[in-house]
Design a protein around this motif. Structure first.
Motif, PDB file in Angstrom:
ATOM      1  N   ALA A   4      44.636  40.832  38.991  1.00  0.00           N
ATOM      2  CA  ALA A   4      43.721  41.741  39.668  1.00  0.00           C
ATOM      3  C   ALA A   4      42.517  40.940  40.164  1.00  0.00           C
ATOM      4  N   ILE A   5      42.157  41.138  41.400  1.00  0.00           N
ATOM      5  CA  ILE A   5      41.047  40.379  41.989  1.00  0.00           C
ATOM      6  C   ILE A   5      39.750  40.609  41.233  1.00  0.00           C
ATOM      7  N   TYR A   6      39.487  41.849  40.839  1.00  0.00           N
ATOM      8  CA  TYR A   6      38.226  42.131  40.149  1.00  0.00           C
ATOM      9  C   TYR A   6      38.157  41.434  38.790  1.00  0.00           C
ATOM     10  N   GLN A   7      39.303  41.075  38.191  1.00  0.00           N
ATOM     11  CA  GLN A   7      39.310  40.400  36.900  1.00  0.00           C
ATOM     12  C   GLN A   7      39.173  38.884  37.028  1.00  0.00           C
ATOM     13  N   ALA A   9      38.064  36.958  40.085  1.00  0.00           N
ATOM     14  CA  ALA A   9      37.133  36.372  41.065  1.00  0.00           C
ATOM     15  C   ALA A   9      35.907  35.728  40.416  1.00  0.00           C
ATOM     16  N   ASN A  10      35.183  36.465  39.626  1.00  0.00           N
ATOM     17  CA  ASN A  10      33.963  35.910  39.024  1.00  0.00           C
ATOM     18  C   ASN A  10      34.263  34.803  38.022  1.00  0.00           C
ATOM     19  N   ARG A  11      35.410  34.882  37.364  1.00  0.00           N
ATOM     20  CA  ARG A  11      35.777  33.842  36.399  1.00  0.00           C
ATOM     21  C   ARG A  11      36.006  32.499  37.069  1.00  0.00           C
ATOM     22  N   ILE A  12      36.435  32.505  38.322  1.00  0.00           N
ATOM     23  CA  ILE A  12      36.672  31.237  39.014  1.00  0.00           C
ATOM     24  C   ILE A  12      35.513  30.861  39.941  1.00  0.00           C
ATOM     25  N   GLY A  13      34.425  31.607  39.867  1.00  0.00           N
ATOM     26  CA  GLY A  13      33.241  31.266  40.656  1.00  0.00           C
ATOM     27  C   GLY A  13      33.256  31.760  42.084  1.00  0.00           C
ATOM     28  N   MET A  14      34.036  32.794  42.368  1.00  0.00           N
ATOM     29  CA  MET A  14      34.092  33.366  43.715  1.00  0.00           C
ATOM     30  C   MET A  14      33.622  34.815  43.650  1.00  0.00           C
ATOM     31  N   HIS A  15      32.982  35.260  44.699  1.00  0.00           N
ATOM     32  CA  HIS A  15      32.629  36.668  44.798  1.00  0.00           C
ATOM     33  C   HIS A  15      33.904  37.440  45.125  1.00  0.00           C
ATOM     34  N   PRO A  16      34.108  38.623  44.531  1.00  0.00           N
ATOM     35  CA  PRO A  16      35.321  39.391  44.828  1.00  0.00           C
ATOM     36  C   PRO A  16      35.535  39.639  46.324  1.00  0.00           C
ATOM     37  N   ARG A  17      34.477  39.847  47.072  1.00  0.00           N
ATOM     38  CA  ARG A  17      34.627  40.072  48.515  1.00  0.00           C
ATOM     39  C   ARG A  17      35.167  38.838  49.223  1.00  0.00           C
ATOM     40  N   GLU A  18      34.779  37.664  48.749  1.00  0.00           N
ATOM     41  CA  GLU A  18      35.276  36.407  49.327  1.00  0.00           C
ATOM     42  C   GLU A  18      36.788  36.288  49.093  1.00  0.00           C
ATOM     43  N   LEU A  19      37.221  36.652  47.914  1.00  0.00           N
ATOM     44  CA  LEU A  19      38.645  36.598  47.595  1.00  0.00           C
ATOM     45  C   LEU A  19      39.423  37.694  48.328  1.00  0.00           C
ATOM     46  N   LEU A  20      38.842  38.873  48.458  1.00  0.00           N
ATOM     47  CA  LEU A  20      39.464  39.947  49.237  1.00  0.00           C
ATOM     48  C   LEU A  20      39.670  39.509  50.682  1.00  0.00           C
ATOM     49  N   ARG A  21      38.670  38.837  51.240  1.00  0.00           N
ATOM     50  CA  ARG A  21      38.768  38.351  52.617  1.00  0.00           C
ATOM     51  C   ARG A  21      39.898  37.334  52.750  1.00  0.00           C
ATOM     52  N   ALA A  34      44.565  49.603  51.752  1.00  0.00           N
ATOM     53  CA  ALA A  34      43.633  50.125  52.750  1.00  0.00           C
ATOM     54  C   ALA A  34      42.671  51.095  52.076  1.00  0.00           C
ATOM     55  N   GLY A  35      41.490  51.208  52.652  1.00  0.00           N
ATOM     56  CA  GLY A  35      40.498  52.133  52.126  1.00  0.00           C
ATOM     57  C   GLY A  35      39.190  51.434  51.854  1.00  0.00           C
ATOM     58  N   ASP A  36      38.224  52.210  51.451  1.00  0.00           N
ATOM     59  CA  ASP A  36      36.881  51.678  51.240  1.00  0.00           C
ATOM     60  C   ASP A  36      36.712  50.977  49.894  1.00  0.00           C
ATOM     61  N   SER A  37      37.465  51.397  48.888  1.00  0.00           N
ATOM     62  CA  SER A  37      37.261  50.841  47.557  1.00  0.00           C
ATOM     63  C   SER A  37      38.560  50.308  46.964  1.00  0.00           C
ATOM     64  N   PRO A  38      39.012  49.145  47.414  1.00  0.00           N
ATOM     65  CA  PRO A  38      40.280  48.602  46.923  1.00  0.00           C
ATOM     66  C   PRO A  38      40.151  47.769  45.653  1.00  0.00           C
ATOM     67  N   ALA A  39      38.964  47.716  45.054  1.00  0.00           N
ATOM     68  CA  ALA A  39      38.687  46.757  43.989  1.00  0.00           C
ATOM     69  C   ALA A  39      39.673  46.806  42.823  1.00  0.00           C
ATOM     70  N   LYS A  40      40.019  47.953  42.326  1.00  0.00           N
ATOM     71  CA  LYS A  40      40.872  48.040  41.140  1.00  0.00           C
ATOM     72  C   LYS A  40      42.349  47.830  41.444  1.00  0.00           C
ATOM     73  N   GLN A  41      42.766  47.993  42.684  1.00  0.00           N
ATOM     74  CA  GLN A  41      44.176  47.904  43.029  1.00  0.00           C
ATOM     75  C   GLN A  41      44.548  46.602  43.722  1.00  0.00           C
ATOM     76  N   ALA A  42      43.583  45.839  44.152  1.00  0.00           N
ATOM     77  CA  ALA A  42      43.861  44.583  44.867  1.00  0.00           C
ATOM     78  C   ALA A  42      44.302  43.510  43.875  1.00  0.00           C
ATOM     79  N   TRP A  43      45.263  42.703  44.295  1.00  0.00           N
ATOM     80  CA  TRP A  43      45.740  41.632  43.435  1.00  0.00           C
ATOM     81  C   TRP A  43      45.986  40.366  44.234  1.00  0.00           C
ATOM     82  N   VAL A  44      46.093  39.268  43.501  1.00  0.00           N
ATOM     83  CA  VAL A  44      46.330  37.961  44.098  1.00  0.00           C
ATOM     84  C   VAL A  44      47.371  37.229  43.249  1.00  0.00           C
ATOM     85  N   ASP A  45      48.169  36.379  43.886  1.00  0.00           N
ATOM     86  CA  ASP A  45      49.172  35.585  43.202  1.00  0.00           C
ATOM     87  C   ASP A  45      48.519  34.341  42.603  1.00  0.00           C
TER      88      ASP A  45
END
Length: 80
Positions: A4-7, A9-21, A34-45
């Motif tokens: 999960a991006i919100y979990q 991003a900050n641990r690796i020194g990136m702002h969540p918005r930077e990783l979302l981008r 899609a939507g205004d608040s994807p924070a809890k559902q967004a993920w990264v490999d």
């Protein structure tokens, strides 16, 4: 491995918005719903993120301290 991006991003020194981008632009594999608040559902490999961090370091967009911190965190997550 999906993270999960919100979990992570900050641990690796990136702002969540930077990783979302980065995910939206295809620089990192993952998904941002899609939507205004994807924070809890967004993920990264995990592997894709590690490669992206390495690429940023090689392009001199990350200093060595930030790079090493990010790699340490990703390795700790990978080990469980």
């Amino acid at each position: 491995m999906k993270l999960a991006i919100y979990q992570i991003a900050n641990r690796i020194g990136m702002h969540p918005r930077e990783l979302l981008r980065a995910v939206r632009e295809g620089e990192v594999s993952g998904d941002v719903p899609a939507g205004d608040s994807p924070a809890k559902q967004a993920w990264v490999d995990l592997l894709s993120l590690r490669n992206y961090i390495q690429w940023l370091y090689e392009q001199e967009k990350l200093d060595e301290t930030r790079y090493l911190k990010a790699i340490r965190q990703l390795e700790a997550i990978r080990r469980g």
